[in-house]
Motif scaffolding. Structure first.
Motif, PDB file in Angstrom:
ATOM      1  N   ARG A 205      38.145  41.825  37.227  1.00 22.71           N
ATOM      2  CA  ARG A 205      37.104  40.830  36.952  1.00 22.71           C
ATOM      3  C   ARG A 205      36.476  40.327  38.255  1.00 22.71           C
ATOM      4  N   LEU A 206      35.236  39.874  38.149  1.00 22.74           N
ATOM      5  CA  LEU A 206      34.514  39.346  39.301  1.00 22.74           C
ATOM      6  C   LEU A 206      35.156  38.036  39.745  1.00 22.74           C
ATOM      7  N   LYS A 207      35.501  37.976  41.018  1.00 22.74           N
ATOM      8  CA  LYS A 207      36.118  36.772  41.574  1.00 22.74           C
ATOM      9  C   LYS A 207      35.189  36.186  42.632  1.00 22.74           C
ATOM     10  N   GLU A 208      34.860  34.935  42.446  1.00 19.79           N
ATOM     11  CA  GLU A 208      34.038  34.211  43.413  1.00 19.79           C
ATOM     12  C   GLU A 208      34.866  33.047  43.938  1.00 19.79           C
ATOM     13  N   GLU A 209      34.227  32.011  44.407  1.00 17.80           N
ATOM     14  CA  GLU A 209      34.983  30.862  44.898  1.00 17.80           C
ATOM     15  C   GLU A 209      35.623  30.120  43.729  1.00 17.80           C
ATOM     16  N   LYS A 210      36.938  29.963  43.777  1.00 10.92           N
ATOM     17  CA  LYS A 210      37.650  29.302  42.689  1.00 10.92           C
ATOM     18  C   LYS A 210      37.610  27.787  42.874  1.00 10.92           C
ATOM     19  N   LYS A 211      36.736  27.139  42.106  1.00  9.16           N
ATOM     20  CA  LYS A 211      36.676  25.686  42.090  1.00  9.16           C
ATOM     21  C   LYS A 211      36.383  25.251  40.663  1.00  9.16           C
ATOM     22  N   ARG A 217      41.634  25.255  26.898  1.00  4.17           N
ATOM     23  CA  ARG A 217      42.548  26.224  26.281  1.00  4.17           C
ATOM     24  C   ARG A 217      41.747  27.446  25.824  1.00  4.17           C
ATOM     25  N   PRO A 218      42.307  28.639  25.943  1.00 10.76           N
ATOM     26  CA  PRO A 218      41.517  29.870  25.727  1.00 10.76           C
ATOM     27  C   PRO A 218      40.956  30.016  24.318  1.00 10.76           C
ATOM     28  N   HIS A 219      41.623  29.414  23.302  1.00 12.63           N
ATOM     29  CA  HIS A 219      41.127  29.596  21.938  1.00 12.63           C
ATOM     30  C   HIS A 219      39.937  28.673  21.621  1.00 12.63           C
ATOM     31  N   LEU A 220      39.585  27.788  22.562  1.00 13.47           N
ATOM     32  CA  LEU A 220      38.483  26.852  22.316  1.00 13.47           C
ATOM     33  C   LEU A 220      37.147  27.340  22.875  1.00 13.47           C
ATOM     34  N   VAL A 221      37.165  28.467  23.588  1.00 16.08           N
ATOM     35  CA  VAL A 221      35.932  28.998  24.183  1.00 16.08           C
ATOM     36  C   VAL A 221      35.904  30.514  24.011  1.00 16.08           C
ATOM     37  N   PRO A 223      35.366  33.302  26.520  1.00 17.74           N
ATOM     38  CA  PRO A 223      35.199  33.494  27.963  1.00 17.74           C
ATOM     39  C   PRO A 223      34.277  34.657  28.278  1.00 17.74           C
ATOM     40  N   ASP A 224      33.633  34.557  29.443  1.00 17.40           N
ATOM     41  CA  ASP A 224      32.854  35.674  29.980  1.00 17.40           C
ATOM     42  C   ASP A 224      33.844  36.793  30.311  1.00 17.40           C
ATOM     43  N   PRO A 225      33.714  37.973  29.697  1.00 15.31           N
ATOM     44  CA  PRO A 225      34.712  39.041  29.916  1.00 15.31           C
ATOM     45  C   PRO A 225      34.655  39.686  31.281  1.00 15.31           C
ATOM     46  N   GLU A 226      33.621  39.337  32.076  1.00 21.62           N
ATOM     47  CA  GLU A 226      33.485  39.957  33.394  1.00 21.62           C
ATOM     48  C   GLU A 226      34.000  39.059  34.518  1.00 21.62           C
ATOM     49  N   ARG A 227      34.100  37.757  34.282  1.00 19.36           N
ATOM     50  CA  ARG A 227      34.443  36.806  35.349  1.00 19.36           C
ATOM     51  C   ARG A 227      35.918  36.410  35.308  1.00 19.36           C
ATOM     52  N   CYS A 228      36.414  36.038  36.463  1.00 20.01           N
ATOM     53  CA  CYS A 228      37.792  35.532  36.573  1.00 20.01           C
ATOM     54  C   CYS A 228      37.990  34.370  35.595  1.00 20.01           C
ATOM     55  N   LEU A 229      39.042  34.457  34.798  1.00 21.05           N
ATOM     56  CA  LEU A 229      39.288  33.407  33.802  1.00 21.05           C
ATOM     57  C   LEU A 229      39.658  32.082  34.456  1.00 21.05           C
ATOM     58  N   LEU A 230      40.387  32.147  35.542  1.00 25.50           N
ATOM     59  CA  LEU A 230      40.777  30.906  36.221  1.00 25.50           C
ATOM     60  C   LEU A 230      39.547  30.160  36.708  1.00 25.50           C
ATOM     61  N   GLU A 231      38.531  30.903  37.170  1.00 26.79           N
ATOM     62  CA  GLU A 231      37.292  30.267  37.621  1.00 26.79           C
ATOM     63  C   GLU A 231      36.498  29.696  36.445  1.00 26.79           C
ATOM     64  N   GLY A 246      49.279  46.808  33.554  1.00 28.18           N
ATOM     65  CA  GLY A 246      47.988  47.356  33.150  1.00 28.18           C
ATOM     66  C   GLY A 246      47.009  46.279  32.751  1.00 28.18           C
ATOM     67  N   THR A 247      47.283  45.033  33.149  1.00 25.49           N
ATOM     68  CA  THR A 247      46.459  43.848  32.820  1.00 25.49           C
ATOM     69  C   THR A 247      46.137  43.812  31.315  1.00 25.49           C
ATOM     70  N   ARG A 248      47.172  43.972  30.504  1.00 31.95           N
ATOM     71  CA  ARG A 248      46.976  44.088  29.056  1.00 31.95           C
ATOM     72  C   ARG A 248      46.289  42.872  28.451  1.00 31.95           C
ATOM     73  N   CYS A 249      46.740  41.675  28.821  1.00 29.66           N
ATOM     74  CA  CYS A 249      46.152  40.467  28.224  1.00 29.66           C
ATOM     75  C   CYS A 249      44.708  40.290  28.672  1.00 29.66           C
ATOM     76  N   LEU A 250      44.457  40.522  29.977  1.00 32.20           N
ATOM     77  CA  LEU A 250      43.097  40.354  30.501  1.00 32.20           C
ATOM     78  C   LEU A 250      42.140  41.357  29.875  1.00 32.20           C
ATOM     79  N   ASN A 251      42.633  42.549  29.564  1.00 27.71           N
ATOM     80  CA  ASN A 251      41.788  43.542  28.909  1.00 27.71           C
ATOM     81  C   ASN A 251      41.350  43.072  27.518  1.00 27.71           C
TER      82      ASN A 251
END
Length: 318
Positions: A205-211, A217-221, A223-231, A246-251
């Motif tokens: 996934r695309l990682k930029e500045e993490k701020k 919680r993940p079930h409330l949104v 997420p953009d499948p291309e961007r870092c979830l933490l960001e 194999g990054t199963r969950c992130l896939n």
């Protein structure tokens, strides 16, 4: 050349590790071609006496999945240690304590009170609780002792290898079995069936500045499948988790849950993840920081989901 002698045992776990082995599908026949399975309770009927009858060190490799919750688990761990040349802590529960280890926030008495007395669907006016021994006309019935604290397999017996995952990824099980057959296992003790990188290192996934200024919680949104979830404000355990799954969950557009345990060099997975999350909070105001942190539901279950018994915390005081 004689066949390898393998054993599989299931202690305090959900059964997913055994299912992962079954997920080898037709490749299980390749295993059967090079190995005799002397013990596998999920697939074949075995008695204690069958295990006791195996000569000491008569098992080449024993895959033990599940944490130590009952006296039976400890007894079988010691028995299989004596019967096996090599012990593998198979899966997160055996290596780190896993989900069953989260019960270390309570003790046996409070767990029994909740499960056998206080749950809304329970009708137990007499206050009947499990007993380890109970006399009957024909003799005596016994149950394994329910321990106050969940422990890991390495906290009970010496273990040569640790195969992480909840459950271990099938392609990693295949790789480990191939390494066993070809004599390519590393010197013990060692983590096998995983990489030396973090899940974050292997995530594409695309990682930029993490701020971030909020967590969700993940079930409330969605997420953009291309961007870092933490960001995106979703707590992802990738920075503090060993890779190789194999990054199963992130896939699947879900955050890493942390089941592959701490990466090399990390003493405590939970504190490493806590440090990573704290470093991305975009505020210097203590009051605002407290409000942002309060948005993380169940911090203990998030940061120590798979490793409370093996962490520096081990358990709560009760």
């Amino acid at each position: 050349m004689s066949k390898l002698k393998l054993a599989f045992y299931w202690a305090a776990s959900c059964g997913g590790c055994d299912v992962a082995v079954l997920d080898l599908n037709e490749k299980i026949l390749d295993v059967a071609a090079v190995a005799d399975i002397l013990l596998w309770p999920i697939a074949m009927d075995f008695k204690y006496t069958d295990v006791e009858a195996i000569e000491d060190k008569g098992i080449d490799i024993c895959f033990y999945n599940g944490a130590i919750r009952f006296s039976e688990h400890e007894h079988l761990a010691a028995l299989l240690r004596a019967k096996s040349k090599v012990m593998v802590a198979f899966g997160s529960c055996a290596w780190l304590g896993g989900i069953p280890g989260l019960a270390n926030v309570a003790g046996r008495q409070s767990i029994f009170q909740l499960v056998y007395k206080d749950t809304p669907s329970t009708d137990n006016k007499e206050g009947v609780f499990p007993q380890v021994r109970w006399p009957i006309p024909a003799g005596e019935l016994t149950l394994p002792q329910f321990y106050d604290t969940v422990k890991t397999l390495p906290q009970i017996i010496p273990v040569e290898y640790y195969l992480p995952g909840c459950p271990p990824a099938v392609h990693q099980i295949e790789a480990v079995i191939a390494a066993i057959v070809e004599g390519r296992l590393p010197p013990p003790p060692a983590v096998i069936g995983a990489s030396d990188k973090t899940v974050c290192d292997e995530c594409k996934r695309l990682k930029e500045e993490k701020k971030v200024r909020s967590f969700v919680r993940p079930h409330l949104v969605v997420p953009d499948p291309e961007r870092c979830l933490l960001e995106q404000g979703i707590v992802c355990c990738g920075p503090a988790t060993r890779g190789g799954c194999g990054t199963r969950c992130l896939n699947a557009n879900l955050p890493c849950r942390g089941c592959y345990g701490p990466p090399p060099g990390a003493v405590d997975q939970g504190s490493k993840l806590l440090s990573a999350v704290a470093s991305i909070i975009d505020s210097n105001d203590p009051e605002e920081i407290a409000k942002i942190v309060d948005q993380i539901e169940d911090p203990l279950g998030t940061f120590y989901r798979f490793g409370l018994p093996s962490s520096t915390l081990r358990r709560a005081r009760v």
